[in-house]
Design a protein around this motif. Structure first.
Motif, PDB file in Angstrom:
ATOM      1  N   LYS A 127       0.813  -1.214   0.000  1.00  0.00           N
ATOM      2  CA  LYS A 127       0.000   0.000   0.000  1.00  0.00           C
ATOM      3  C   LYS A 127       0.845   1.261   0.000  1.00  0.00           C
ATOM      4  N   LYS A 128       2.183   1.114   0.063  1.00  0.00           N
ATOM      5  CA  LYS A 128       3.082   2.267   0.108  1.00  0.00           C
ATOM      6  C   LYS A 128       2.681   3.198   1.251  1.00  0.00           C
ATOM      7  N   THR A 129       2.435   2.608   2.387  1.00  0.00           N
ATOM      8  CA  THR A 129       1.931   3.353   3.536  1.00  0.00           C
ATOM      9  C   THR A 129       2.740   3.009   4.778  1.00  0.00           C
ATOM     10  N   VAL A 130       2.980   4.033   5.595  1.00  0.00           N
ATOM     11  CA  VAL A 130       3.664   3.856   6.876  1.00  0.00           C
ATOM     12  C   VAL A 130       2.716   4.308   7.974  1.00  0.00           C
ATOM     13  N   TYR A 131       2.693   3.546   9.066  1.00  0.00           N
ATOM     14  CA  TYR A 131       1.815   3.832  10.188  1.00  0.00           C
ATOM     15  C   TYR A 131       2.637   4.155  11.431  1.00  0.00           C
ATOM     16  N   LEU A 132       2.091   5.013  12.259  1.00  0.00           N
ATOM     17  CA  LEU A 132       2.693   5.295  13.553  1.00  0.00           C
ATOM     18  C   LEU A 132       1.618   5.078  14.609  1.00  0.00           C
ATOM     19  N   GLN A 133       1.739   3.965  15.340  1.00  0.00           N
ATOM     20  CA  GLN A 133       0.825   3.678  16.435  1.00  0.00           C
ATOM     21  C   GLN A 133       1.354   4.365  17.685  1.00  0.00           C
ATOM     22  N   MET A 134       0.552   5.248  18.247  1.00  0.00           N
ATOM     23  CA  MET A 134       0.964   6.019  19.410  1.00  0.00           C
ATOM     24  C   MET A 134       0.099   5.636  20.597  1.00  0.00           C
ATOM     25  N   ASP A 135       0.707   5.031  21.594  1.00  0.00           N
ATOM     26  CA  ASP A 135       0.019   4.609  22.806  1.00  0.00           C
ATOM     27  C   ASP A 135       0.545   5.381  24.010  1.00  0.00           C
ATOM     28  N   SER A 136      -0.200   5.316  25.106  1.00  0.00           N
ATOM     29  CA  SER A 136       0.195   5.999  26.347  1.00  0.00           C
ATOM     30  C   SER A 136       0.582   7.445  26.070  1.00  0.00           C
ATOM     31  N   LEU A 137      -0.254   8.136  25.328  1.00  0.00           N
ATOM     32  CA  LEU A 137       0.065   9.500  24.920  1.00  0.00           C
ATOM     33  C   LEU A 137       0.113  10.440  26.112  1.00  0.00           C
ATOM     34  N   LYS A 138       1.033  11.401  26.003  1.00  0.00           N
ATOM     35  CA  LYS A 138       1.243  12.392  27.051  1.00  0.00           C
ATOM     36  C   LYS A 138       0.987  13.786  26.486  1.00  0.00           C
TER      37      LYS A 138
END
Length: 128
Positions: free
Chosen positions: A75-86
């Protein structure tokens, strides 16, 4: 190379978001895609970066253990999963791409000036 970032929003501290960076156009054979963020009054900083083929990854110390970068080459796609956000994660998140030559990823991965191609940003606000 064109990049389109999406997925930002308002989230409470401790919450999660997933950002998406879609890539199109003429794409190099060996390249890196990076996520950067910029908060008001602060310099742009590297958050996380990944290569397209050999799986090299960079994380800023401030996000290690909380953020995960992945890619879907089909898909020519990059993901950034962000957890425990501050609250300090608040800012405009931008994705960027750079063709890699001569091992440049090791020295350039988290440095905004290394990247030639930039997309628009998506705003992430972490607040109660």
């Amino acid at each position: 190379v064109q990049l389109q970032a999406s997925g930002g929003g308002l989230v409470q501290p401790g919450g999660s978001l997933r950002l998406t960076c879609a890539t199109s156009g003429v794409i190099p054979d060996h390249y890196a895609t990076g996520w950067f963020r910029q908060a008001p009054g602060k310099e742009r900083e590297g958050v996380s970066c990944i290569t397209n083929d050999d799986g090299m990854i960079f994380y800023a110390d401030s996000v290690k253990g909380r953020f995960t970068i992945t890619r879907d080459n089909a898909k020519k796609t990059v993901y950034l999963q962000m957890d425990s956000l501050k609250p300090e994660d608040t800012g405009v998140y931008l994705c960027a791409a750079q063709r890699i030559v001569a091992g440049g990823f090791r020295t350039g991965a988290g440095i905004p000036g290394w990247y030639d191609y930039w997309g628009q940003g998506t705003l992430v606000t972490v607040s109660s």
